[in-house]
Design a protein around this motif. Structure first.
Motif, PDB file in Angstrom:
ATOM      1  N   ALA A   1       7.484   7.784   5.954  1.00 15.58           N
ATOM      2  CA  ALA A   1       6.074   7.145   5.942  1.00 15.58           C
ATOM      3  C   ALA A   1       5.253   8.547   6.527  1.00 15.58           C
ATOM      4  CB  ALA A   1       6.091   5.839   6.972  1.00 15.58           C
ATOM      5  N   GLY A   2       4.084   7.967   6.685  1.00 17.26           N
ATOM      6  CA  GLY A   2       2.926   9.159   7.194  1.00 17.26           C
ATOM      7  C   GLY A   2       2.681  10.210   6.168  1.00 17.26           C
ATOM      8  N   HIS A   3       2.795  11.457   6.662  1.00 18.85           N
ATOM      9  CA  HIS A   3       2.667  12.341   5.865  1.00 18.85           C
ATOM     10  C   HIS A   3       3.971  12.580   4.689  1.00 18.85           C
ATOM     11  CE1 HIS A   3      -1.178  13.371   7.708  1.00 18.85           C
ATOM     12  NE2 HIS A   3      -0.316  13.744   8.941  1.00 18.85           N
ATOM     13  N   SER A   4       4.963  12.282   5.081  1.00 22.03           N
ATOM     14  CA  SER A   4       6.106  12.421   4.256  1.00 22.03           C
ATOM     15  C   SER A   4       6.274  11.321   3.081  1.00 22.03           C
ATOM     16  CB  SER A   4       7.281  12.442   4.744  1.00 22.03           C
ATOM     17  OG  SER A   4       7.351  11.143   5.629  1.00 22.03           O
ATOM     18  N   ALA A   5       5.380  10.377   3.132  1.00 20.58           N
ATOM     19  CA  ALA A   5       5.244   9.229   2.194  1.00 20.58           C
ATOM     20  C   ALA A   5       4.931   9.654   0.725  1.00 20.58           C
ATOM     21  CB  ALA A   5       4.366   8.067   2.596  1.00 20.58           C
ATOM     22  N   PRO A   6       5.245   9.275  -0.537  1.00 21.83           N
ATOM     23  CA  PRO A   6       4.774   9.699  -1.510  1.00 21.83           C
ATOM     24  C   PRO A   6       3.326   9.415  -1.532  1.00 21.83           C
ATOM     25  CG  PRO A   6       6.720   8.176  -1.789  1.00 21.83           C
ATOM     26  CD  PRO A   6       6.381   8.260  -0.436  1.00 21.83           C
ATOM     27  N   PRO A   7       2.646  10.284  -2.259  1.00 24.74           N
ATOM     28  CA  PRO A   7       0.894  10.100  -2.428  1.00 24.74           C
ATOM     29  C   PRO A   7       0.706   9.034  -2.962  1.00 24.74           C
ATOM     30  CG  PRO A   7       1.804  11.785  -3.976  1.00 24.74           C
ATOM     31  CD  PRO A   7       2.948  11.462  -3.114  1.00 24.74           C
ATOM     32  N   ARG A   8      -0.412   8.367  -2.319  1.00 26.61           N
ATOM     33  CA  ARG A   8      -1.136   7.046  -2.917  1.00 26.61           C
ATOM     34  C   ARG A   8      -2.421   7.346  -3.182  1.00 26.61           C
ATOM     35  NH1 ARG A   8       0.205   1.514  -2.399  1.00 26.61           N
ATOM     36  NH2 ARG A   8      -1.235   0.369  -3.438  1.00 26.61           N
ATOM     37  N   PRO A   9      -3.051   7.948  -4.327  1.00 23.06           N
ATOM     38  CA  PRO A   9      -4.497   8.341  -4.257  1.00 23.06           C
ATOM     39  C   PRO A   9      -5.017   7.062  -4.774  1.00 23.06           C
ATOM     40  CG  PRO A   9      -3.254   8.916  -6.381  1.00 23.06           C
ATOM     41  CD  PRO A   9      -2.020   8.343  -5.380  1.00 23.06           C
ATOM     42  N   GLN A  10      -6.527   7.179  -4.309  1.00 23.68           N
ATOM     43  CA  GLN A  10      -7.255   5.811  -4.642  1.00 23.68           C
ATOM     44  C   GLN A  10      -6.845   4.552  -4.128  1.00 23.68           C
ATOM     45  OE1 GLN A  10      -7.889   6.099  -8.838  1.00 23.68           O
ATOM     46  NE2 GLN A  10      -9.187   8.058  -8.536  1.00 23.68           N
ATOM     47  N   VAL A  11      -6.262   4.544  -2.958  1.00 21.41           N
ATOM     48  CA  VAL A  11      -5.794   3.362  -2.258  1.00 21.41           C
ATOM     49  C   VAL A  11      -7.436   2.604  -1.816  1.00 21.41           C
ATOM     50  CG1 VAL A  11      -4.909   2.257  -0.404  1.00 21.41           C
ATOM     51  CG2 VAL A  11      -3.629   4.216  -1.408  1.00 21.41           C
TER      52      VAL A  11
ATOM     53  N   LEU B   1      -9.664  -6.095  14.433  1.00 18.70           N
ATOM     54  CA  LEU B   1      -9.275  -4.908  14.385  1.00 18.70           C
ATOM     55  C   LEU B   1      -7.915  -4.954  15.307  1.00 18.70           C
ATOM     56  CD1 LEU B   1      -9.313  -1.900  14.377  1.00 18.70           C
ATOM     57  CD2 LEU B   1     -10.705  -1.798  16.512  1.00 18.70           C
ATOM     58  N   VAL B   2      -7.776  -5.923  16.256  1.00 16.90           N
ATOM     59  CA  VAL B   2      -6.586  -6.226  17.034  1.00 16.90           C
ATOM     60  C   VAL B   2      -5.464  -6.652  15.812  1.00 16.90           C
ATOM     61  CG1 VAL B   2      -5.448  -7.630  18.488  1.00 16.90           C
ATOM     62  CG2 VAL B   2      -7.367  -6.525  19.160  1.00 16.90           C
ATOM     63  N   GLN B   3      -5.874  -7.536  14.905  1.00 17.87           N
ATOM     64  CA  GLN B   3      -4.852  -7.825  13.811  1.00 17.87           C
ATOM     65  C   GLN B   3      -4.597  -6.769  13.038  1.00 17.87           C
ATOM     66  OE1 GLN B   3      -4.574 -11.425  14.607  1.00 17.87           O
ATOM     67  NE2 GLN B   3      -5.958 -11.064  15.981  1.00 17.87           N
ATOM     68  N   VAL B   4      -5.134  -6.016  12.625  1.00 20.92           N
ATOM     69  CA  VAL B   4      -4.887  -4.757  11.892  1.00 20.92           C
ATOM     70  C   VAL B   4      -3.814  -3.787  12.613  1.00 20.92           C
ATOM     71  CG1 VAL B   4      -5.663  -2.904  10.379  1.00 20.92           C
ATOM     72  CG2 VAL B   4      -6.798  -4.975  10.503  1.00 20.92           C
ATOM     73  N   MET B   5      -4.147  -3.559  13.624  1.00 22.09           N
ATOM     74  CA  MET B   5      -3.441  -2.675  14.480  1.00 22.09           C
ATOM     75  C   MET B   5      -1.880  -3.348  14.609  1.00 22.09           C
ATOM     76  SD  MET B   5      -6.249  -1.101  17.416  1.00 22.09           S
ATOM     77  CE  MET B   5      -5.090  -0.189  18.163  1.00 22.09           C
ATOM     78  N   VAL B   6      -1.888  -4.579  15.135  1.00 21.91           N
ATOM     79  CA  VAL B   6      -0.609  -4.967  15.131  1.00 21.91           C
ATOM     80  C   VAL B   6       0.204  -5.023  13.893  1.00 21.91           C
ATOM     81  CG1 VAL B   6       0.382  -7.487  15.511  1.00 21.91           C
ATOM     82  CG2 VAL B   6      -1.382  -6.803  16.944  1.00 21.91           C
ATOM     83  N   ALA B   7      -0.442  -5.414  12.871  1.00 26.87           N
ATOM     84  CA  ALA B   7       0.285  -5.130  11.541  1.00 26.87           C
ATOM     85  C   ALA B   7       0.658  -3.864  11.381  1.00 26.87           C
ATOM     86  CB  ALA B   7      -0.659  -5.769  10.664  1.00 26.87           C
ATOM     87  N   GLU B   8      -0.382  -2.769  11.599  1.00 28.05           N
ATOM     88  CA  GLU B   8       0.142  -1.618  11.296  1.00 28.05           C
ATOM     89  C   GLU B   8       1.606  -1.214  12.385  1.00 28.05           C
ATOM     90  OE1 GLU B   8      -4.212   0.578  10.706  1.00 28.05           O
ATOM     91  OE2 GLU B   8      -3.337   0.621  12.648  1.00 28.05           O
ATOM     92  N   SER B   9       1.535  -1.786  13.550  1.00 26.54           N
ATOM     93  CA  SER B   9       2.578  -1.257  14.354  1.00 26.54           C
ATOM     94  C   SER B   9       3.676  -1.915  13.978  1.00 26.54           C
ATOM     95  CB  SER B   9       2.190  -1.935  15.897  1.00 26.54           C
ATOM     96  OG  SER B   9       3.439  -1.616  16.649  1.00 26.54           O
TER      97      SER B   9
ATOM     98  N   VAL C   1      -4.156  -0.630   3.086  1.00 26.88           N
ATOM     99  CA  VAL C   1      -4.938   0.713   2.810  1.00 26.88           C
ATOM    100  C   VAL C   1      -4.885   1.709   4.112  1.00 26.88           C
ATOM    101  CG1 VAL C   1      -7.409   1.149   2.685  1.00 26.88           C
ATOM    102  CG2 VAL C   1      -6.474  -0.893   1.506  1.00 26.88           C
ATOM    103  N   THR C   2      -4.774   0.985   5.120  1.00 23.68           N
ATOM    104  CA  THR C   2      -4.835   1.936   6.455  1.00 23.68           C
ATOM    105  C   THR C   2      -3.432   2.734   6.839  1.00 23.68           C
ATOM    106  OG1 THR C   2      -4.393   0.154   8.008  1.00 23.68           O
ATOM    107  CG2 THR C   2      -6.630   0.383   7.362  1.00 23.68           C
ATOM    108  N   SER C   3      -2.236   1.943   6.286  1.00 17.52           N
ATOM    109  CA  SER C   3      -1.280   2.483   6.819  1.00 17.52           C
ATOM    110  C   SER C   3      -0.127   2.940   5.901  1.00 17.52           C
ATOM    111  CB  SER C   3      -0.599   1.370   7.660  1.00 17.52           C
ATOM    112  OG  SER C   3       0.988   1.729   8.027  1.00 17.52           O
ATOM    113  N   PRO C   4       0.378   4.249   5.834  1.00 19.82           N
ATOM    114  CA  PRO C   4       1.440   4.688   4.756  1.00 19.82           C
ATOM    115  C   PRO C   4       2.762   4.048   5.247  1.00 19.82           C
ATOM    116  CG  PRO C   4       0.072   6.447   5.737  1.00 19.82           C
ATOM    117  CD  PRO C   4      -0.259   5.578   6.663  1.00 19.82           C
ATOM    118  N   ALA C   5       2.968   3.628   6.378  1.00 16.58           N
ATOM    119  CA  ALA C   5       4.181   2.946   6.674  1.00 16.58           C
ATOM    120  C   ALA C   5       4.228   1.635   5.972  1.00 16.58           C
ATOM    121  CB  ALA C   5       4.375   2.631   8.104  1.00 16.58           C
ATOM    122  N   ALA C   6       2.900   0.956   6.049  1.00 14.90           N
ATOM    123  CA  ALA C   6       2.959  -0.246   5.546  1.00 14.90           C
ATOM    124  C   ALA C   6       3.131  -0.333   4.059  1.00 14.90           C
ATOM    125  CB  ALA C   6       1.616  -1.045   5.708  1.00 14.90           C
ATOM    126  N   ARG C   7       2.682   0.594   3.428  1.00 11.90           N
ATOM    127  CA  ARG C   7       3.042   0.929   1.775  1.00 11.90           C
ATOM    128  C   ARG C   7       4.295   1.199   1.637  1.00 11.90           C
ATOM    129  NH1 ARG C   7      -2.465   3.386   2.763  1.00 11.90           N
ATOM    130  NH2 ARG C   7      -1.401   5.490   2.555  1.00 11.90           N
TER     131      ARG C   7
END
Length: 236
Positions: free
Chosen positions: A59-69, A38-46, A88-94
């Motif tokens: 990013a976040g709610h303003s990012a283009p929709p990505r259905p069925q991620v 979980l720490v690795q994922v949280m670091v990557a999200e950050s 999968v978890t982060s709109p910013a990553a996408r």
């Protein structure tokens, strides 16, 4: 910086969620490694959020929709588990992934070569609708019954044919011949898939490099596969 309190809070959310019963107990090695993961994922999200902000990316709610991620084995093998999970978890990553994919469109030769090497993906074998089986393809039934069904003409009744439980009488109601989608029909689909895969690999490389440059993990928060940590279960 990610604090221990933030990790604890995120872990509590996981353990109160719908998959809580599938998670290892906290006091076990598997439970401690879940926390490390979980720490690795949280670091990557950050890191992704920082990069998205630096580049001025939506990013976040303003990012283009990505259905069925979804997190799939194919993506995990292509990018590594942490990169696949954070996509999968982060709109910013996408958003960062889309930025890295820009300008990485595959060439016409690459698209055509993929089609040639994967013809089976675009082929549908001969299909027969047979009473009483329904839709049947080669290999789904066996022995004399299969031979009789695939030797018959459309509309023909065959049998009795010896099979499981005794003789069978079958009706070949409809035949759909084998076909292959032509290159022109699937060209853009292949191009989009190859571009997406290229972007995901670029994101994984960026994440590895950024992690190496910017991240310091305190003891107890190493990657689960790090052989130096006491709960590592993968050693050479």
């Amino acid at each position: 910086m990610i604090t221990v309190a933030e990790v604890d809070r995120r872990l509590r959310l996981m353990r109160s969620g719908p998959l809580a019963a599938r998670l290892p107990r906290p006091e076990t090695a598997e439970g401690r490694n879940l926390r490390r993961w979980l720490v690795q994922v949280m670091v990557a999200e950050s890191l992704a959020e920082q990069e998205a902000a630096r580049l001025g990316l939506p990013a976040g709610h303003s990012a283009p929709p990505r259905p069925q991620v979804a997190l799939t084995p194919a993506v995990a093998l292509r990018t590594g588990g942490v990169a696949a999970a954070v996509l999968v978890t982060s709109p910013a990553a996408r958003a960062v992934c889309r930025a890295l994919a820009a300008g990485r469109e595959p060439s016409e030769d690459e698209v055509r070569d993929y089609y040639r090497r994967n013809l089976d993906r675009f082929a549908t074998p001969e299909t027969r609708w047979v009473r009483p089986f329904g839709r049947v393809r080669r290999g789904q039934i066996a022995g004399p019954i299969e031979d009789a069904v695939f030797a018959a003409r459309e509309g023909e009744t065959v049998g009795p044919v010896e099979g499981p439980g005794g003789p069978w009488t079958l009706v070949v109601e409809r035949i759909e011949t084998a076909r292959r989608e032509p290159y022109a029909a699937v060209r853009e689909r292949i191009r989009a898939e190859l571009a997406k895969e290229s972007g995901e690999r670029a994101f994984a490389r960026w994440l590895d490099a950024r992690h190496a440059d910017a991240v310091v993990l305190t003891p107890g928060h190493e990657h689960p596969a790090d052989p130096a940590q006491p709960d590592a279960d993968h050693r050479h």
